[in-house]
Design a protein around this motif. Structure first.
Motif, short mmCIF file in Angstrom:
data_model
loop_
_atom_site.label_atom_id
_atom_site.label_comp_id
_atom_site.label_asym_id
_atom_site.label_seq_id
_atom_site.Cartn_x
_atom_site.Cartn_y
_atom_site.Cartn_z
N SER A 1 0.85 -1.19 0.00
CA SER A 1 0.00 0.00 0.00
C SER A 1 0.89 1.25 0.00
CB SER A 1 -0.93 0.00 1.21
OG SER A 1 -0.18 0.09 2.40
N PRO A 2 0.36 2.35 -0.59
CA PRO A 2 1.19 3.56 -0.63
C PRO A 2 1.31 4.22 0.73
CG PRO A 2 -0.96 3.98 -1.60
CD PRO A 2 -0.90 2.52 -1.29
N LEU A 3 2.42 4.88 0.95
CA LEU A 3 2.62 5.73 2.11
C LEU A 3 2.07 7.10 1.74
CD1 LEU A 3 3.92 6.40 4.88
CD2 LEU A 3 6.01 6.94 3.60
N LEU A 4 1.11 7.59 2.49
CA LEU A 4 0.51 8.89 2.21
C LEU A 4 1.23 9.95 3.03
CD1 LEU A 4 -1.77 10.65 0.97
CD2 LEU A 4 -3.11 10.07 3.01
N VAL A 5 1.75 10.97 2.36
CA VAL A 5 2.44 12.07 3.02
C VAL A 5 1.71 13.36 2.65
CG1 VAL A 5 4.61 13.34 3.26
CG2 VAL A 5 4.64 10.86 2.90
N LEU A 6 1.27 14.12 3.66
CA LEU A 6 0.61 15.40 3.44
C LEU A 6 1.62 16.51 3.67
CD1 LEU A 6 -2.73 14.73 5.33
CD2 LEU A 6 -2.28 14.53 2.87
N TYR B 1 -0.44 19.40 -0.47
CA TYR B 1 -0.10 18.40 -1.47
C TYR B 1 -0.14 17.03 -0.80
CZ TYR B 1 1.62 22.31 -4.25
OH TYR B 1 1.71 23.48 -4.96
N ALA B 2 -0.71 16.06 -1.49
CA ALA B 2 -0.72 14.69 -1.01
C ALA B 2 0.20 13.88 -1.91
CB ALA B 2 -2.13 14.11 -1.06
N LEU B 3 1.15 13.19 -1.29
CA LEU B 3 2.09 12.36 -2.05
C LEU B 3 1.82 10.90 -1.73
CD1 LEU B 3 5.33 14.40 -1.30
CD2 LEU B 3 3.74 14.68 -3.22
N LEU B 4 1.73 10.08 -2.74
CA LEU B 4 1.58 8.63 -2.58
C LEU B 4 2.93 8.01 -2.91
CD1 LEU B 4 -1.83 8.29 -4.46
CD2 LEU B 4 -1.47 8.25 -1.98
N HIS C 1 4.53 5.97 -5.70
CA HIS C 1 3.93 4.63 -5.70
C HIS C 1 3.32 4.36 -7.07
CE1 HIS C 1 1.00 1.49 -4.56
NE2 HIS C 1 1.92 1.17 -3.66
N ALA C 2 3.15 3.11 -7.41
CA ALA C 2 2.56 2.73 -8.71
C ALA C 2 1.18 3.35 -8.89
CB ALA C 2 2.50 1.21 -8.83
N THR C 3 0.41 3.51 -7.81
CA THR C 3 -0.94 4.08 -7.93
C THR C 3 -0.89 5.59 -8.15
OG1 THR C 3 -1.09 4.35 -5.54
CG2 THR C 3 -1.97 2.31 -6.46
N ALA C 4 0.24 6.23 -7.92
CA ALA C 4 0.34 7.68 -8.09
C ALA C 4 0.06 8.10 -9.53
CB ALA C 4 1.72 8.17 -7.65
N ALA C 5 0.44 7.25 -10.47
CA ALA C 5 0.25 7.59 -11.90
C ALA C 5 -1.22 7.69 -12.27
CB ALA C 5 0.94 6.54 -12.77
N THR C 6 -2.09 6.98 -11.55
CA THR C 6 -3.52 7.01 -11.88
C THR C 6 -4.32 7.93 -10.97
OG1 THR C 6 -3.93 5.08 -10.49
CG2 THR C 6 -3.45 4.67 -12.83
N GLU D 1 -7.24 7.88 1.55
CA GLU D 1 -5.88 7.33 1.63
C GLU D 1 -5.46 6.62 0.35
OE1 GLU D 1 -4.79 5.73 5.67
OE2 GLU D 1 -6.99 5.87 5.84
N ALA D 2 -6.39 6.17 -0.45
CA ALA D 2 -6.04 5.46 -1.69
C ALA D 2 -5.62 6.41 -2.79
CB ALA D 2 -7.22 4.60 -2.15
N THR D 3 -6.26 7.60 -2.86
CA THR D 3 -5.99 8.52 -3.97
C THR D 3 -5.25 9.78 -3.54
OG1 THR D 3 -8.07 9.73 -3.71
CG2 THR D 3 -8.10 7.76 -5.15
N GLY D 4 -5.31 10.11 -2.24
CA GLY D 4 -4.73 11.36 -1.77
C GLY D 4 -5.67 12.54 -1.88
N GLN D 5 -6.92 12.30 -2.26
CA GLN D 5 -7.86 13.41 -2.39
C GLN D 5 -8.20 13.97 -1.01
OE1 GLN D 5 -11.76 12.46 -3.93
NE2 GLN D 5 -12.27 14.61 -4.24
N LEU D 6 -8.18 15.30 -0.91
CA LEU D 6 -8.54 16.01 0.31
C LEU D 6 -9.87 16.72 0.07
CD1 LEU D 6 -5.07 17.65 1.00
CD2 LEU D 6 -6.01 15.58 2.03
#
Length: 173
Positions: free
Chosen positions: A28-33, A52-55, A64-69, A122-127
């Motif tokens: 799973s991605p590490l979420l950094v705000l 900014y939310a970083l995956l 993370h691989a999910t960051a591209a999507t 937490e999956a997308t980083g959307q706030l």
């Protein structure tokens, strides 16, 4: 160091350290705000635009691989143009219990500081902002913390004042 077990674990929970945290897999991605300054001040030449939310990959700290999507990875969110914060210099994350939603509490470091709350996907980083920003009562905010039990969000100001803002069950203020 061994993990506490049995009566040692119960003793830690009884002392208020809470239950063991949910362990996320390495996949799973590490979420950094990340909060930024959006204006030039005496101590910083702010060029950010909100939060900014970083995956990130938990091992390499690369995207993370999910960051591209994710349309939210490394994109500004909740900035002044969106009705959010101009200088969101302090971000505190809080979760009610092991499976509650993750919320972020953000101090906007301006002359009349405000506090805003956001739900974090937490999956997308959307706030997603939870209601309008709340005035902290004057002063320039420099720290945010959630009180034990989660009933209030505390904001400290450089002038020495502290403001307590009621926190609702949904994470809003």
């Amino acid at each position: 160091m061994r993990a506490p077990s049995g009566s040692r674990l119960r003793a830690k929970v009884a002392r208020g350290l809470g239950p063991p945290r949910r362990i996320m897999s390495d996949a799973s991605p590490l979420l950094v705000l990340v909060g930024t300054y959006g204006e030039k001040l005496g101590h910083v030449d702010g060029k950010g635009d909100g939060l900014y939310a970083l995956l990130l990959d938990r091992v390499t700290l690369a995207p993370h691989a999910t960051a591209a999507t994710s349309p939210y990875h490394a994109k500004p969110q909740l900035g002044e143009a969106a009705g959010g914060a101009r200088n969101p210099s302090w971000v505190t994350a809080y979760r009610d219990g092991a499976d509650g939603p993750l919320c972020a509490y953000v101090a906007d470091e301006v002359d009349e500081s405000t506090l805003l709350a956001a739900r974090v996907d937490e999956a997308t980083g959307q706030l997603t902002q939870l209601g309008p920003p709340v005035l902290t009562g004057g002063g320039i905010a420099c720290h945010v913390s959630v009180a034990p039990g989660g009933a209030h969000v505390l904001v400290a100001m450089y002038c020495g004042a502290v403001c307590a803002v009621e926190r609702h069950a949904d994470g809003s203020l």
